[in-house]
Design a protein around this motif. Structure first.
Motif, mmCIF file in Angstrom:
data_model
loop_
_atom_site.group_PDB
_atom_site.id
_atom_site.type_symbol
_atom_site.label_atom_id
_atom_site.label_comp_id
_atom_site.label_asym_id
_atom_site.label_seq_id
_atom_site.Cartn_x
_atom_site.Cartn_y
_atom_site.Cartn_z
ATOM 1 N N GLY A 1 65.920 -26.699 142.728
ATOM 2 C CA GLY A 1 66.860 -25.587 142.687
ATOM 3 C C GLY A 1 67.220 -25.096 141.308
ATOM 4 N N SER A 2 66.350 -25.330 140.333
ATOM 5 C CA SER A 2 66.630 -24.861 138.979
ATOM 6 C C SER A 2 66.022 -23.484 138.742
ATOM 7 N N ALA A 3 66.717 -22.660 137.963
ATOM 8 C CA ALA A 3 66.103 -21.446 137.444
ATOM 9 C C ALA A 3 65.051 -21.852 136.417
ATOM 10 N N ILE A 4 64.116 -20.946 136.125
ATOM 11 C CA ILE A 4 62.965 -21.286 135.279
ATOM 12 C C ILE A 4 62.845 -20.317 134.112
ATOM 13 N N LEU A 5 62.555 -20.855 132.930
ATOM 14 C CA LEU A 5 62.080 -20.070 131.789
ATOM 15 C C LEU A 5 60.636 -20.508 131.550
ATOM 16 N N SER A 6 59.706 -19.544 131.563
ATOM 17 C CA SER A 6 58.297 -19.924 131.459
ATOM 18 C C SER A 6 57.490 -18.873 130.720
ATOM 19 N N TYR A 7 56.430 -19.345 130.082
ATOM 20 C CA TYR A 7 55.398 -18.440 129.588
ATOM 21 C C TYR A 7 54.718 -17.824 130.817
ATOM 22 N N PRO A 8 54.345 -16.539 130.757
ATOM 23 C CA PRO A 8 53.786 -15.877 131.953
ATOM 24 C C PRO A 8 52.331 -16.225 132.247
ATOM 25 N N HIS A 9 52.075 -17.498 132.518
ATOM 26 C CA HIS A 9 50.751 -17.905 132.969
ATOM 27 C C HIS A 9 50.477 -17.290 134.345
ATOM 28 N N ILE B 1 62.397 -16.613 137.853
ATOM 29 C CA ILE B 1 61.780 -16.986 136.580
ATOM 30 C C ILE B 1 62.094 -15.947 135.500
ATOM 31 N N LEU B 2 62.470 -16.445 134.326
ATOM 32 C CA LEU B 2 62.642 -15.620 133.132
ATOM 33 C C LEU B 2 61.395 -15.812 132.279
ATOM 34 N N TRP B 3 60.683 -14.713 132.001
ATOM 35 C CA TRP B 3 59.409 -14.809 131.292
ATOM 36 C C TRP B 3 59.619 -14.723 129.785
ATOM 37 N N ALA C 1 61.061 -14.993 120.029
ATOM 38 C CA ALA C 1 62.028 -13.895 120.122
ATOM 39 C C ALA C 1 62.456 -13.656 121.567
ATOM 40 N N ASP C 2 61.515 -13.778 122.500
ATOM 41 C CA ASP C 2 61.855 -13.628 123.919
ATOM 42 C C ASP C 2 62.850 -14.700 124.348
#
Length: 381
Positions: free
Chosen positions: A312-320, A332-334, A339-340
């Protein structure tokens, strides 16, 4: 039902949260007799160690047999050919109803094909975890190892498969381009997880947030893995440090390679909001995933991201592509750059990101797509 899993192209390690661990465990929970056949190596403290031949039962009832690679010319050649002795006889003795081959990139898959020919009633499945991010990184590997050797083995196996699964879009494209697998033969079978009962989740969350002294109005960010340069841990720490107004903590779990310690340790020590917890076994890691609000994976692909979604966690990820095509449920936050990440942290600090809405997206993704109870059932058809 008897189900045999074959993972001769990977390192099965007890108490991890990888696909082979969780899928075999779910098979047992569903009432089936399960055999896991692995090569004779595993992870220990974040490093690969050799075990030699082993045959024993795990605590959950899975029988684990480790088969060493036959020595051919050199260790490097042996690890690419992946020939083992006794595979056919092991299958013959177990008499599986279903065989799940995790990858087809091992010469001894020819023994699996022979077993399928001799026992046509057996259902044979295979999946691929191979992509441009983890394989074929130089000319020799791509053109000899993959486009010749593994392509040959894949085509030998294809006529006997019920399904050829891929765990993500990048894996699908790699198989199409380098192994020549037709799109119509492939089916999406993502790396999954185990959504927890609400009371277990809340207990884990309270326990670990209390340990880390995270207040109810603070956010807990989590980052984990083997913290090499590809994980982009340095960039994550730099972006977090650039937003001192963000009220919360960044917990980091994993092993730090010697080459990275001189860079990472000073960055961690310079920010009192950062907590380095070292290496954790899977059960503990899952508890921290329940505690976190935002799981941060700005670098290389890892199955822990799917586990974070199931917690149940929100995600910060590189947009693979493996994530953009399959796992985006508005959760997901891309972030492609430092800087992003900085912008995301500033927006989080300024109340411009609805973390609860993102977390609800993860819960929806877990229920509809990633639950191993649903994934395992696809092998029983």
């Amino acid at each position: 039902m008897k189900i045999a899993h074959i993972g001769l192209a990977s390192y099965f390690t007890e108490n991890m949260t990888y696909q082979d661990n969780q899928l075999t465990n779910q098979n047992v929970l569903d009432g089936h007799e399960v055999l896991m056949i692995s090569n004779a190596s595993k992870y220990e403290g974040g490093k690969v160690v050799e075990t030699g031949y082993e045959d024993f039962y795990l605590e959950n009832g899975v029988r684990l047999v480790r088969l060493p690679y036959r020595k051919i010319l050199s260790r490097s050649v042996s690890e690419k050919l992946r020939v083992v002795d006794g595979l056919y006889d092991l299958l013959e003795g177990f008499e599986p109803d279903v065989i799940m081959s995790h990858n087809l990139a091992y010469w001894s898959v020819l023994d699996v094909i022979r077993y399928k020919k001799d026992h046509p009633e057996v259902k044979l499945y295979a999946d691929t975890h191979t992509s441009v991010y983890n394989s074929g990184r130089n000319w020799l590997s791509l053109n000899i190892q993959h486009r010749m050797l593994y392509r040959y083995l894949t085509h030998r196996a294809l006529p006997y498969l019920e399904k050829y699964f891929y765990v993500g879009a990048t894996e699908r494209e790699f198989s199409k381009e380098n192994y020549g697998v037709p799109a119509e033969r492939m089916e999406y079978f993502p790396l999954g997880g185990n959504p927890l009962e609400k009371d277990v989740y809340l207990e884990n969350r309270a326990k670990r947030r209390g340990e880390l002294a995270v207040a109810d109005d603070e956010v807990l960010l989590l980052h984990s893995g083997k913290l090499d340069a590809l994980k982009r841990t340095k960039e994550l720490l730099q972006a977090f440090a650039a937003v001192p107004e963000l009220k919360g903590k960044l917990a980091i779990i994993g092993s730090i390679p010697e080459t990275e310690k001189e860079t990472l340790l000073p960055l961690m020590e310079s920010d009192e909001r950062v907590v380095y917890l070292g290496w954790k076994q899977a059960p503990e890691l899952l508890e921290y995933l329940c505690a976190c609000d935002l799981y941060c994976q700005p670098g290389s692909v890892s199955a822990t991201l799917q586990n974070a979604v199931c917690c149940g966690s929100a995600i910060l990820s590189y947009p693979h592509m493996i994530y953009t095509e399959g796992l985006d449920y508005g959760n997901i936050l891309w972030a492609e750059s430092c800087a992003d990440m900085e912008e995301i942290f500033r927006n989080l600090a300024g109340g411009k990101i609805d973390l609860e809405a993102l977390r609800e997206g993860s819960r929806k993704c877990a229920r509809e797509l990633l639950d191993y109870r649903t994934l395992a059932a696809r092998l029983y058809r």
